[in-house]
Scaffold this motif. Structure first.
Motif, PDB file in Angstrom:
ATOM      1  N   GLN A  27      17.710  25.215 -31.884  1.00 19.32           N
ATOM      2  CA  GLN A  27      18.135  25.074 -33.278  1.00 19.32           C
ATOM      3  C   GLN A  27      16.978  24.606 -34.153  1.00 19.32           C
ATOM      4  O   GLN A  27      16.933  24.898 -35.340  1.00 19.32           O
ATOM      5  CB  GLN A  27      19.328  24.132 -33.392  1.00 19.32           C
ATOM      6  CG  GLN A  27      20.552  24.626 -32.654  1.00 19.32           C
ATOM      7  CD  GLN A  27      20.838  26.098 -32.899  1.00 19.32           C
ATOM      8  OE1 GLN A  27      21.144  26.494 -34.018  1.00 19.32           O
ATOM      9  NE2 GLN A  27      20.719  26.913 -31.870  1.00 19.32           N
ATOM     10  N   ALA A  30      13.143  28.120 -32.586  1.00 24.52           N
ATOM     11  CA  ALA A  30      13.668  29.408 -32.120  1.00 24.52           C
ATOM     12  C   ALA A  30      12.824  30.015 -30.999  1.00 24.52           C
ATOM     13  O   ALA A  30      13.298  30.887 -30.275  1.00 24.52           O
ATOM     14  CB  ALA A  30      13.784  30.383 -33.286  1.00 24.52           C
ATOM     15  N   ALA A  76      21.500  37.601 -30.015  1.00 25.16           N
ATOM     16  CA  ALA A  76      20.941  36.583 -30.915  1.00 25.16           C
ATOM     17  C   ALA A  76      19.662  35.987 -30.333  1.00 25.16           C
ATOM     18  O   ALA A  76      18.671  35.794 -31.048  1.00 25.16           O
ATOM     19  CB  ALA A  76      21.968  35.487 -31.165  1.00 25.16           C
ATOM     20  N   ARG A  79      16.844  38.446 -30.732  1.00 25.59           N
ATOM     21  CA  ARG A  79      16.426  38.581 -32.140  1.00 25.59           C
ATOM     22  C   ARG A  79      15.752  37.326 -32.674  1.00 25.59           C
ATOM     23  O   ARG A  79      15.208  37.336 -33.771  1.00 25.59           O
ATOM     24  CB  ARG A  79      17.640  38.862 -33.028  1.00 25.59           C
ATOM     25  CG  ARG A  79      18.226  40.223 -32.935  1.00 25.59           C
ATOM     26  CD  ARG A  79      19.261  40.510 -34.034  1.00 25.59           C
ATOM     27  NE  ARG A  79      20.015  39.373 -34.523  1.00 25.59           N
ATOM     28  CZ  ARG A  79      21.194  38.973 -34.064  1.00 25.59           C
ATOM     29  NH1 ARG A  79      21.766  39.612 -33.068  1.00 25.59           N
ATOM     30  NH2 ARG A  79      21.811  37.934 -34.602  1.00 25.59           N
ATOM     31  N   ASP A  81      17.436  34.571 -33.405  1.00 27.26           N
ATOM     32  CA  ASP A  81      18.387  34.015 -34.366  1.00 27.26           C
ATOM     33  C   ASP A  81      19.106  32.823 -33.740  1.00 27.26           C
ATOM     34  O   ASP A  81      20.139  32.959 -33.085  1.00 27.26           O
ATOM     35  CB  ASP A  81      19.379  35.101 -34.781  1.00 27.26           C
ATOM     36  CG  ASP A  81      20.305  34.675 -35.891  1.00 27.26           C
ATOM     37  OD1 ASP A  81      20.496  33.456 -36.104  1.00 27.26           O
ATOM     38  OD2 ASP A  81      20.874  35.575 -36.537  1.00 27.26           O
ATOM     39  N   ALA A  83      20.772  30.332 -35.111  1.00 28.94           N
ATOM     40  CA  ALA A  83      22.105  30.046 -35.644  1.00 28.94           C
ATOM     41  C   ALA A  83      23.159  30.940 -34.989  1.00 28.94           C
ATOM     42  O   ALA A  83      24.243  30.476 -34.621  1.00 28.94           O
ATOM     43  CB  ALA A  83      22.130  30.205 -37.158  1.00 28.94           C
ATOM     44  N   ALA A  84      22.857  32.214 -34.829  1.00 30.12           N
ATOM     45  CA  ALA A  84      23.804  33.137 -34.194  1.00 30.12           C
ATOM     46  C   ALA A  84      23.963  32.822 -32.708  1.00 30.12           C
ATOM     47  O   ALA A  84      25.066  32.944 -32.157  1.00 30.12           O
ATOM     48  CB  ALA A  84      23.362  34.579 -34.398  1.00 30.12           C
TER      49      ALA A  84
END
Length: 109
Positions: A27, A30, A76, A79, A81, A83-84
């Motif tokens: 978080q 990444a 996620a 990528r 990501d 948050a996802a």
């Protein structure tokens, strides 16, 4: 006779214990997300064993949603990501919360 659910939940517990700190670290960084790909694959492998011999309806529900949830989680992570990835991991309907409820009463859960 073995307790199939207890055995699977123990295997899953070990995976979740190892990946939880990584999901949290990701978080704020990444760059940690690729480290989740291997444990996601291990979760998939356990879910792919199915539900034969397991009566618990919540565990069965987790298995039925695991492919979609873990697919979103893996996507996620690939990528970058965070948050996802967290959203998939923590999803109340399909993520670790559902798994925890399905393994409730098993050692360590």
């Amino acid at each position: 006779m073995s307790d199939v659910r207890a055995e699977r939940c123990e295997e899953l517990r070990q995976i979740i214990i190892g990946m939880t700190p990584v999901v949290i670290e990701a978080q704020g960084n990444a760059g940690r997300l690729p480290a989740l790909l291997e444990p996601i694959g291990r979760l998939r492998a356990v879910a792919a064993q199915g539900v034969d011999g397991i009566d618990d309806p919540v565990y069965r529900q987790w298995v039925s949603t695991a492919d979609q949830n873990l697919g979103a989680f893996e996507d996620a992570a690939r990528r970058g990501d965070a948050a996802a990835a967290w959203a998939a991991f923590a999803d109340q309907r399909t993520g670790v919360n559902l798994l925890s409820t399905g393994c409730a009463g098993c050692s360590g859960w």
